[in-house]
Design a protein around this motif. Sequence first.
Motif, PDB file in Angstrom:
ATOM      1  N   CYS A 125       2.325   8.610 -10.279  1.00 35.75           N
ATOM      2  CA  CYS A 125       2.746   8.213  -8.938  1.00 35.75           C
ATOM      3  C   CYS A 125       1.538   7.658  -8.196  1.00 35.75           C
ATOM      4  CB  CYS A 125       3.299   9.405  -8.158  1.00 35.75           C
ATOM      5  SG  CYS A 125       4.675  10.247  -8.968  1.00 35.75           S
ATOM      6  N   ASP A 126       1.818   6.849  -7.213  1.00 33.07           N
ATOM      7  CA  ASP A 126       0.745   6.394  -6.352  1.00 33.07           C
ATOM      8  C   ASP A 126       1.311   6.146  -4.960  1.00 33.07           C
ATOM      9  OD1 ASP A 126      -2.206   5.739  -6.781  1.00 33.07           O
ATOM     10  OD2 ASP A 126      -1.573   4.093  -5.513  1.00 33.07           O
ATOM     11  N   SER A 127       0.471   6.281  -3.970  1.00 33.20           N
ATOM     12  CA  SER A 127       0.899   6.121  -2.583  1.00 33.20           C
ATOM     13  C   SER A 127      -0.087   5.246  -1.830  1.00 33.20           C
ATOM     14  CB  SER A 127       0.984   7.486  -1.884  1.00 33.20           C
ATOM     15  OG  SER A 127       1.943   8.311  -2.488  1.00 33.20           O
ATOM     16  N   GLY A 128       0.420   4.623  -0.801  1.00 36.61           N
ATOM     17  CA  GLY A 128      -0.430   3.908   0.136  1.00 36.61           C
ATOM     18  C   GLY A 128      -0.120   4.388   1.541  1.00 36.61           C
ATOM     19  N   LEU A 129      -1.148   4.544   2.345  1.00 38.15           N
ATOM     20  CA  LEU A 129      -0.985   5.011   3.725  1.00 38.15           C
ATOM     21  C   LEU A 129      -1.101   3.813   4.659  1.00 38.15           C
ATOM     22  CD1 LEU A 129      -0.771   7.406   5.738  1.00 38.15           C
ATOM     23  CD2 LEU A 129      -3.270   7.554   5.657  1.00 38.15           C
ATOM     24  N   TYR A 130      -0.131   3.679   5.544  1.00 34.78           N
ATOM     25  CA  TYR A 130      -0.089   2.508   6.432  1.00 34.78           C
ATOM     26  C   TYR A 130       0.122   2.967   7.875  1.00 34.78           C
ATOM     27  CZ  TYR A 130       0.387   0.121   1.985  1.00 34.78           C
ATOM     28  OH  TYR A 130       0.165  -0.330   0.696  1.00 34.78           O
ATOM     29  N   PHE A 131      -0.647   2.359   8.795  1.00 38.56           N
ATOM     30  CA  PHE A 131      -0.565   2.673  10.217  1.00 38.56           C
ATOM     31  C   PHE A 131       0.070   1.510  10.971  1.00 38.56           C
ATOM     32  CE2 PHE A 131      -4.711   4.948   9.130  1.00 38.56           C
ATOM     33  CZ  PHE A 131      -4.072   6.157   8.895  1.00 38.56           C
ATOM     34  N   ASP A 132       0.768   1.834  12.048  1.00 42.04           N
ATOM     35  CA  ASP A 132       1.406   0.797  12.860  1.00 42.04           C
ATOM     36  C   ASP A 132       0.436   0.117  13.826  1.00 42.04           C
ATOM     37  OD1 ASP A 132       3.807   1.275  11.664  1.00 42.04           O
ATOM     38  OD2 ASP A 132       4.758   2.235  13.395  1.00 42.04           O
ATOM     39  N   ASN A 133      -0.617   0.816  14.220  1.00 43.99           N
ATOM     40  CA  ASN A 133      -1.386   0.356  15.380  1.00 43.99           C
ATOM     41  C   ASN A 133      -2.884   0.256  15.128  1.00 43.99           C
ATOM     42  OD1 ASN A 133      -1.028   3.167  15.064  1.00 43.99           O
ATOM     43  ND2 ASN A 133      -1.670   3.581  17.164  1.00 43.99           N
ATOM     44  N   VAL A 134      -3.273  -0.307  13.980  1.00 43.72           N
ATOM     45  CA  VAL A 134      -4.688  -0.572  13.712  1.00 43.72           C
ATOM     46  C   VAL A 134      -4.822  -1.979  13.137  1.00 43.72           C
ATOM     47  CG1 VAL A 134      -5.190   1.861  13.235  1.00 43.72           C
ATOM     48  CG2 VAL A 134      -4.658   0.324  11.334  1.00 43.72           C
TER      49      VAL A 134
END
Length: 212
Positions: free
Chosen positions: A76-85
Motif C-alpha cells: 500500500c502507499d499513501s499521499g498526504l494532501y492539504f487544501d490550503n498550502v
Amino acid sequence: MRGEISGMKLLYGTKNPAKLSAMQKKLKELGIGLIGLNELNCGIPSVPEDGFTPLENARQKAEAYYNAFKMPVFSCDSGLYFDNVPEEIQPGVHVRTVNGRYLTDNEMITYYSGLVQKYGNLTARYKNAICLVLDESHIYEAMEPSMESEKFIITDKPHKIVKEGFPIDSLSIDIQSGCYYYDLPEDRLEQVAVEEGFIAFFKKVLEDNRNG
C-alpha cells in the motif's frame, strides 16, 4: 487457474509493525492471514519508491517483493494532501521525506506543526493505493476516490498519545466532532480509519475469484 487469496497467507510489504497489526485485524475477518517483511529471515530488497503517485509506489513495492520472494504479496502507499498550502509544500507521496531527508516520528511532528504555525490549521486528506500480486498472471490494483480518507485537520499541538509509526495521527483532529483522533469513540474512529478502503478492495478481489 485464477489466483486465490481466501485462506492464504499473504505477505504485506511493510516493515511498520503498527500498519501490519492494523491490517492483520481487518483481514482476519475475511479469512486472510498476513506476515510482514520483518518476519522473513532473508534480505529485503531496497525499493526506490520514486513514483509520482501512491499507486506507482505501491506497484513498485509489490512487484519488487514478489520477484524477490515468489509469494503472494501486496503493498500500500499513501499521499498526504492539504487544501490550503502552496503546491511546492504539498507532501504527496513524500510524507516522511523533506528536502531529501527521511524524518523520524518526532521530526515529522515538529515539521508538520511548523507548517501549521505558518499557514494555520491544515485541512488534510490521504489518497491511498494498493497493489496485490498473487502471481505473474493475477495482479490487482486500485487507487479510487472511495479509498481516500475523510478530510481532517492538522493542528500544531500534539496529543499526549503518540503511536510509533503514526506520528501525524497525534496532530489529527476529526472535523465532524472537533476531537483528536485518539479521543474519538471506537465506532467513530472506525469510520475514519484509512484501512476501510483497502478492505473493500480485498472483498472485491475475493468476489472476483469466486465468480471467475
